[in-house]
Design an enzyme around this catalytic site. Structure first.
Site, short mmCIF file in Angstrom:
data_model
loop_
_atom_site.label_atom_id
_atom_site.label_comp_id
_atom_site.label_asym_id
_atom_site.label_seq_id
_atom_site.Cartn_x
_atom_site.Cartn_y
_atom_site.Cartn_z
N CYS A 189 0.81 -1.22 0.00
CA CYS A 189 0.00 0.00 0.00
C CYS A 189 0.83 1.27 0.00
O CYS A 189 0.31 2.36 -0.18
CB CYS A 189 -0.93 0.01 1.20
N HIS A 208 -9.19 3.10 -1.70
CA HIS A 208 -7.77 2.77 -1.57
C HIS A 208 -7.30 1.92 -2.75
O HIS A 208 -7.27 0.69 -2.66
CB HIS A 208 -7.56 2.04 -0.25
N CYS A 257 0.66 2.56 6.18
CA CYS A 257 1.01 1.18 6.55
C CYS A 257 1.00 0.34 5.30
O CYS A 257 0.35 0.70 4.32
CB CYS A 257 0.00 0.63 7.55
#
Lengths: 431, 714
Positions: free
Chosen positions: A94, A387, A417
């Site tokens: 990510c 996301h 994160c």
């Protein structure tokens, strides 16, 4: 005290993104490469950039296309860009876009480049489906065979079970846990109650909705004319629920632990399609070309921990390092942007910032501190906005810098994160 | 400086053809003499066992005959003699003891193709500029150096007819499939492979006894057996070809039929009769008026192209803005993207931008479907067009084209708005078809930078571009607009700002006249048929339906306001407009249209709207043609007279490329010269007696008639 660049500062000149859409909805007809191309092309247009200046494009993506794995190069090969533009693609789950951004910044600081476009894109609507090992072996053998009978022979050993396709799972290879399961674990370890998670999710939606209405959030979105049909234009993120209520969120069932779970679809970020990019320049080149940068990179850090422990807690280890490198403390930050993979994760990260144990573990005498909630994710976050794995980092940086500008703030902190037990933090400064 | 240079490698003569002071290789008289000398040398010199023929030009192997020489042929006898000389040369090549390998990189056309066919072996490169063609019919000629005989023998009857009758270009891969070339290689190894093959040929004892590297597919072979190689099949092929040609040319173009006859005379029989027929028919067509006119158009459009390239050398425009994403704007965006130009594509709302992008996609998709571009090229070209509803991305746009709604107020507003976003020195071009550029320029801070760029619809297909200049337009701006037009693949004429500019202005009286004949009771399809018989691709009434009855009406109105009685629209058109018919786009006009837009028949109910109602009378074809065409050419003369046109050449090219004036007639001014100014004046005066004042001859025309003058020297 020397900060990142040792005097050769990296300017964040501009940032732009496509609208983010939930996977399987309005952007499903576009590949990650197309999303990347669209936002980079529009970034070039909106900044009136002389394309001859672009030296490299660095992109992050988590699930690459098997046919064109170097998405950055496919973006760089758009005909308006010179063929000599360098391009490479990076992957840090990510935080892939962040990795792209810091790699680009490194090249600038090294003096290897003056103008780099960095970002990322993801299309979770278009995930490659794999063949089983058995079927793959048969195809490869058939490819090598010389005659038709021999080619056919290669398939005689294929069994019915080999015909089942394999979809990429979002599970950690070393632990077998999906990210959602890891978030569940973190909620339990860090005692994050269900209601706090839902409240945080609600907050994300409310703030994102306000930012959409008043135009602050949509200012960084380039309307996307969806190819190939060109029947729809998407101008804002379609995951943001203006009307959602606490009760609606509270009514959702936990997804990753039926018995004891608190993590739901409502307090997690959704699977999303989208692309985002930022234009980075050396300070001197930005000045020569007449651009007024949004902000500068002050410092950054990456950290990692055992994925089996608390998969998404590494920002707690990265943030103090970035702050020390910046010569600043949390108090100095006018804005803080934290990627919201799950409400449980953000809340765990925030608790970790205040924890002495985590500070000691990171090698610091005192904790990072308590984040002022009025300065945190002021226009919502990934839970509401969405996301797209490879793009989020660039979105967060753009939002942070533009909002800092609006508020006249000086310093900003972002944390992301990442699966694999990793974390990223960056400090930016204006002027 | 000689055109041929020879380098001897052991026993192979490597010949390079590089015509001095020319960008392409053609068979000028001097070149032919050198070739003859070369053949003599190859015949004499026993130490040379084979030869290779290369070109020294980067993108052309041999482009064919010297067109200027062809244009100068005045009699059929001279032309026939030239053809026989060509036969002699090619025969000699074919009979040569030393086999010649044609090493083809770039365009191999006309006489060049004929030479390649006479050679023992043909290697071509897979270079984007390598094409093979027999384009003679496009100039009103036929292959004159044995092409009608050797081509069918090499690639089969149908494939050869396809090439000869249409003049189409064949790419190397396709040429390999049909057997037109024997091998296709990367350009970097052309010379080496050609030399190797030459050696192999010499060792194998001459004429192409090498093993076929590419045997034709079994399906192709079966078709050849069935159709080409037996008399019954052949007869079918010839009949079909004749019918198709007649349908296409309406009998106006003798060359394709002559080519067909020459092929027929020789195919499947003895060679001599075919070659004889070819020479004779080459003589006939070369001396024909049609060939003269087509060759004139060839020179005229080349000259205009050269003007476009030479004028002032403006900086190339790599990015343009387009305001208005409608049909025209989208068409311009598509042709720009095809040529690698970045397009900032703006309209007022997202819906319009979406429609525009979809239209661009459709244009590019057509090329993808025809395999003219690859999938990746399609994606890349689409990526060049970025849509927006704001004036962002204009600060580095050197030239913007406005194609917004056809209204002066709207255009002026848009010009003022975009100028605020453009860099200093940027050019604002308007695609308007009816509004004077001078009026639009009034809204600009820098009127010297405002110009017209009038494209024709549909933009990707129509070759003409009118660049409209005002009294204030800076010549650098004109040069830049013309250069951009040429880069977009258009034939550009410069026209002075005035109502209707040129093409639409001369179209109006032609259409009005057709309408007036309807007023008098002529049948709709009779009028259209007569003008198609004259040589127009479609008749005037069909054209009105195509363009849009409302559009034609509005534009006619503007011209009537500007020019008075002679441009007054017909009653029929006015009534049909008032009845709310749109033409093809509304699937109902003077004609009916299927749901898919295919033209069906005349709508019988429309006669109720017209002055004489259901009562139709007959006006003879001659009269229909004369009235409509003279109205047009008379107006063309006025355009020249008033300085709207710079030269008759521009008017001829403009009419042929812009509104379909029959190419075999050369254009309005060529037509007047052919008929004779005095005759034209007499005919106009006759018509003007019946229908004053609209057939009043233009002053310049009266002047020419008096002096027995011509627009072009004889």
């Amino acid at each position: 005290m020397p900060t990142f660049g040792n005097g050769r500062r990296v300017a964040i000149v501009a940032g732009l993104r496509t609208p983010f859409a939930k996977a399987g909805t309005v952007l499903k007809s576009m590949s990650a490469i197309e999303l990347g191309r669209a936002c980079v092309a529009e970034l070039i247009e909106r900044t009136n950039l002389d394309v001859g200046q672009v030296q490299a494009i660095v992109f992050g993506t988590v699930i690459p296309s098997v046919l064109a794995p170097n998405i950055a190069r496919e973006v760089a090969l758009m005909p308006m860009l010179p063929k000599g533009v360098q391009a490479f693609t990076v992957s840090r789950a990510c935080a892939s876009a962040n990795q792209a951004i810091t790699d680009a910044a490194d090249q600038i600081v090294l003096g290897h480049a003056d103008v780099v476009i960095a970002g990322g894109a993801e299309s979770l609507s278009n995930v490659p489906i794999l063949h089983s090992r058995g079927l793959t072996d048969a195809f490869m053998t058939a490819n090598r065979a010389k005659s038709v009978p021999q080619k056919l022979q290669a398939f005689t050993r294929v069994r019915p079970r080999d015909l089942r396709p394999i979809a990429p799972a979002i599970a950690e290879p070393s632990t077998g846990e999906t990210m959602g399961q890891s978030a569940e674990k973190m909620a339990k370890i860090n005692h994050i109650p269900r209601d706090e998670q839902d409240q945080f999710a609600l907050r994300s939606h409310r703030l994102a909705s306000a930012g959409t209405t008043d135009g602050r959030l949509t200012a960084e979105i380039a309307p996307l004319y969806v190819s190939p049909r060109y029947e729809t234009v998407v101008t804002s993120d379609n995951g943001i629920r203006e009307q959602t209520s606490y009760d609606q969120l509270a009514a959702l069932k936990p997804v990753f632990d039926r018995m004891y779970g608190t993590v739901t679809a409502g307090n997690s970020s959704p699977l999303t399609d989208g692309g985002a990019a930022v234009l980075l320049m050396s300070e001197s080149r930005a000045r020569t070309l007449g651009y007024a940068p949004l902000a500068f990179v002050r410092s950054y850090a990456y950290a990692a921990l055992d994925p089996g422990e608390q998969l998404l807690q590494a920002p707690v280890l990265a943030a103090p390092v970035a702050l020390r490198r910046a010569g600043l403390s949390l108090r100095d930050m006018d804005l803080v942007e934290m990627h919201e993979a799950f409400a449980a994760q953000v809340l765990s990260n925030l608790a970790g910032f205040e924890s002495k144990q985590w500070a000691e573990r990171a090698g610091f005498p005192s904790p990072v501190g308590e984040v002022d909630r009025t300065r945190l994710n002021v226009m919502g976050g990934s839970i509401a906005i969405g996301h797209p794995f490879g793009a989020t980092g660039a979105r967060i940086l753009t939002t942070l810098c533009q909002e800092l500008g609006r508020r006249g703030g000086q310093f900003g902190l972002l944390t992301v994160c990442a699966a694999g037990g990793m974390g990223h933090a960056m400090v930016v400064e204006r002027a | 400086m000689p055109a041929l240079s020879v380098e001897v490698r052991d026993d192979i003569a490597v010949v390079t053809f590089d015509l001095p002071d020319a960008s392409v290789n053609t068979f000028t008289r001097a070149a032919r003499e050198e070739f003859t000398a070369l053949l003599e040398r190859l015949e004499r010199d026993a130490s040379l066992h084979a030869a290779v023929l290369l070109s020294g030009k980067p993108e052309v192997w041999i482009a064919g005959a010297d067109v200027e020489e062809l244009a100068a042929l005045s009699t059929a006898g001279d032309a026939e003699r030239l053809s026989r000389q060509g036969h002699e040369l090619m025969d000699r090549v074919e009979r040569l003891r030393t086999p010649i390998v044609a090493a083809i990189n770039g365009a191999c056309m006309g006489g060049g193709l004929e030479l390649a066919l006479a050679c023992a072996y043909r290697v071509a490169t897979e270079h984007p500029k390598t094409v093979l063609a027999a384009p003679e019919v496009q100039l009103g000629l036929i292959p004159g150096a044995g092409g009608t005989q050797r081509l069918p023998k090499t690639i089969g009857l149908r494939a050869a007819l396809d090439m000869i009758l249409t003049g189409k270009s064949v790419r190397p891969r396709r040429a390999l499939q049909t057997g037109l070339v024997d091998e296709v290689v990367h350009p970097a190894i052309l010379r080496d492979i050609a030399v190797t093959r030459a050696r192999e040929l010499a060792a194998a004892g001459g004429r192409n006894r090498l093993p076929r590297r590419n045997p034709s597919t079994s399906r192709g072979a079966a078709q050849r057996l069935l159709l080409d190689d037996n008399p019954i099949g052949r007869a079918v092929v010839f009949r079909q070809a004749r019918e198709q040609t007649l349908a296409r040319t309406h009998g106006h173009y003798p060359a394709p039929l002559a080519a067909l006859e020459a092929v027929r005379a020789g195919y499947g029989g003895s060679g001599d009769r075919g070659f004889e027929t070819e020479a004779r028919l080459f003589g006939t067509v070369a001396a024909s008026d049609v060939a003269k006119q087509l060759i004139f158009l060839f020179f005229a459009s080349n000259a205009l192209k050269k003007d476009a390239e030479g004028s002032g050398r403006p900086a190339p425009v790599d990015k343009i803005g387009i305001l208005g994403t409608g049909f025209m704007g989208a068409g311009i965006a598509a042709i720009a993207a095809q040529r690698g130009i970045v397009v900032r594509f703006k309209d007022t709302d997202h819906g319009r931008v979406l429609k525009g992008l979809a239209a661009v996609r459709d244009v590019l998709r057509e090329r993808l479907a025809k395999r003219q571009i690859t999938r990746q090229e399609f994606e890349d070209q689409m990526s060049l067009v970025s849509g927006t509803t704001e004036y962002t991305g204009f600060a580095n746009v050197p030239l913007v084209i406005e194609a917004v709604f056809e209204d002066l107020t709207v255009k002026r507003q848009v010009v003022a708005e975009v100028e605020a976003a453009l860099p200093p020195g940027a050019i604002v071009a308007s695609n308007t078809s009816t509004i004077p550029i001078t009026r639009i320029a009034e809204a600009s801070r820098t009127p010297a930078h405002v110009i017209g760029m009038h494209f024709f619809s549909p933009v990707p297909k129509m070759p003409l571009l009118e660049v409209i200049v005002t009294a204030q337009t800076d010549p650098q701006v004109t040069a830049a607009a013309v250069a951009l037009g040429a880069r977009l693949g258009k034939t550009v004429i410069i026209v002075h700002d005035s109502p209707g500019f040129y093409a639409n202005r001369i179209l109006a009286p032609y259409i009005n006249e057709a309408g007036k004949m309807l007023d008098e009771g002529a049948a709709i399809d009779a009028v259209d048929r007569a003008l198609v018989a004259f040589g127009f691709p479609v008749g005037p009434i069909t054209l009105v339906d195509e363009v849009g009855i409302d559009v034609a009406g509005k534009s006619g109105h503007i011209l009537a306001d500007a020019f008075g009685a002679r441009m007054a629209p017909s009653v029929s058109l006015q009534r049909v407009i008032a009845a709310g018919r749109f033409g093809r786009k509304g699937r109902k006009g003077f004609y009916l249209y299927s749901d898919a837009g295919k033209k069906q028949g005349v709508d019988p109910t429309i006669y109720a709207l017209l002055p004489t109602g259901a009562q139709r009378s007959t006006i003879g074809d001659d009269e229909i043609q004369r009235r409509a065409v003279l109205a047009m050419v008379n107006e063309a003369v006025r355009c020249l007279e008033e300085g709207v046109l710079r030269a008759p050449r521009d008017g001829d090219v403009g009419a042929v490329f812009g509104i379909g004036f029959p190419p075999f007639r050369g254009g309005p001014f060529r037509y007047i010269d052919a008929v004779g100014a005095a005759t034209v004046v007499r005919q106009l005066e006759g018509l003007n007696d019946r229908f004053p004042p609209r057939f009043q001859p233009a002053d310049l025309l009266l002047d020419m008639a008096r002096k027995d003058g011509r627009f072009y020297p004889k």
